[in-house]
Design a protein around this motif. Structure first.
Motif, PDB file in Angstrom:
ATOM      1  N   VAL A 266       0.841  -1.200   0.000  1.00 59.43           N
ATOM      2  CA  VAL A 266       0.000   0.000   0.000  1.00 59.43           C
ATOM      3  C   VAL A 266       0.878   1.253   0.000  1.00 59.43           C
ATOM      4  O   VAL A 266       0.591   2.221  -0.709  1.00 59.43           O
ATOM      5  CB  VAL A 266      -0.955  -0.011   1.208  1.00 59.43           C
ATOM      6  N   PHE A 267       1.959   1.222   0.796  1.00 55.53           N
ATOM      7  CA  PHE A 267       2.918   2.328   0.776  1.00 55.53           C
ATOM      8  C   PHE A 267       3.432   2.549  -0.649  1.00 55.53           C
ATOM      9  O   PHE A 267       3.444   3.676  -1.160  1.00 55.53           O
ATOM     10  CB  PHE A 267       4.105   2.031   1.699  1.00 55.53           C
ATOM     11  N   ASP A 268       3.870   1.463  -1.282  1.00 54.48           N
ATOM     12  CA  ASP A 268       4.445   1.567  -2.623  1.00 54.48           C
ATOM     13  C   ASP A 268       3.432   2.125  -3.620  1.00 54.48           C
ATOM     14  O   ASP A 268       3.756   2.997  -4.431  1.00 54.48           O
ATOM     15  CB  ASP A 268       4.935   0.193  -3.085  1.00 54.48           C
ATOM     16  N   ALA A 269       2.202   1.609  -3.570  1.00 56.58           N
ATOM     17  CA  ALA A 269       1.170   2.055  -4.508  1.00 56.58           C
ATOM     18  C   ALA A 269       0.825   3.520  -4.285  1.00 56.58           C
ATOM     19  O   ALA A 269       0.596   4.276  -5.252  1.00 56.58           O
ATOM     20  CB  ALA A 269      -0.080   1.189  -4.364  1.00 56.58           C
ATOM     21  N   MET A 270       0.796   3.941  -3.018  1.00 59.17           N
ATOM     22  CA  MET A 270       0.421   5.321  -2.734  1.00 59.17           C
ATOM     23  C   MET A 270       1.487   6.296  -3.226  1.00 59.17           C
ATOM     24  O   MET A 270       1.168   7.344  -3.792  1.00 59.17           O
ATOM     25  CB  MET A 270       0.157   5.499  -1.242  1.00 59.17           C
TER      26      MET A 270
END
Length: 268
Positions: free
Chosen positions: A112-116
């Protein structure tokens, strides 16, 4: 440095299928602009295009691009097509963004961090880059607009990825503003507080000074036309942000360490 009288803007908007992006599209269309609308969901773009056509029949043509902003090659192709079709863009708004609660201790939240960061941060220069050289050749003022957030002013419990991504947006737009200061391009950072969209309707905590997306769009378009370097909307959140900036850490921590958190991805 506003647009000359009678000028009809050519506006390219990412994240245009819903929320703030769709509200900005409606506002600019109502003012007679020609739009390039980019988002992941083709069906939502088709629906928006039908809505805009019905509101001003026969008066405008718009372009839609079903593209994920994290696909930089596809994003560049969409930008090139809009430039070719319309001869350039006067305003480019990088509005695509996602928001989820995150906890660093949960390994599954790394994705989720990476996608955000890919959507909220890295996609922004990829959105702007194809337009800068053509804009510099234009005799009239142009705008590059980044959508930040009040959440980027201080870190909030359970929202590390979103807060950090929006803080990065603020710093990036400030750097870009200095890079382009000698040109005819103005960089505008819009900093929304709580705006009534599908992104905020899942929040399970109070949202002070909640503003409708339509009201936000009208005020945002005015700020963009003026070439404001940064604009908090609603203005009350700007006051709150200034207070948060100077609040000592010990007091900030005491006030916010038990604040309710945003839902994590997949959480009911």
């Amino acid at each position: 440095m506003s647009a000359p009288p009678g000028h009809v803007d050519r506006v390219f908007i990412t994240g245009a299928s819903s929320g703030i992006g769709a509200a900005l599209a409606r506002e600019y269309a109502a003012r007679g602009a020609t739009l390039g609308l980019l988002a992941r969901r083709r069906e939502r773009l088709d629906e928006l295009l039908i809505e805009l056509a019905a509101s001003r029949p026969g008066q405008q043509r718009h372009h839609i691009y079903a593209v994920d902003v994290t696909d930089h090659a596809a994003l560049a192709r969409a930008a090139a097509d809009f430039i070719q079709q319309e001869g350039g863009a006067d305003i480019v708004i990088a509005c695509a963004g996602i928001s989820h609660g995150t906890l660093t201790e949960r390994l599954e939240d790394q994705a989720v961090f990476d996608a955000m960061f890919a959507t909220n941060v890295s996609a922004m220069p990829a959105t702007f880059a194809p337009f800068i050289a053509p804009m510099k050749t234009r005799p009239t003022p142009c705008r590059l607009v980044g959508i930040g957030s009040v959440a980027g002013i201080r870190g909030v419990r359970g929202a590390g990825a979103y807060c950090a991504s929006k803080a990065a947006v603020h710093s990036y737009c400030e750097s870009l503003r200095l890079e382009l200061r000698a040109s005819n391009i103005r960089v505008v950072t819009l900093v929304p507080g709580y705006i009534d969209t599908s992104m905020t309707r899942n929040n399970r905590f109070p949202m002070p000074f909640l503003m409708s997306a339509e009201r936000f769009a009208a005020r945002a378009v005015a700020a963009i036309a003026r070439g404001d370097s940064i604009r908090f909307l609603p203005w009350q959140m700007g006051v709150a942000a200034r207070i948060l900036r100077v609040l000592p850490n010990f007091l900030f921590d005491a006030l916010f360490s038990r604040a309710p958190t945003k839902q994590r991805k997949g959480q009911p």
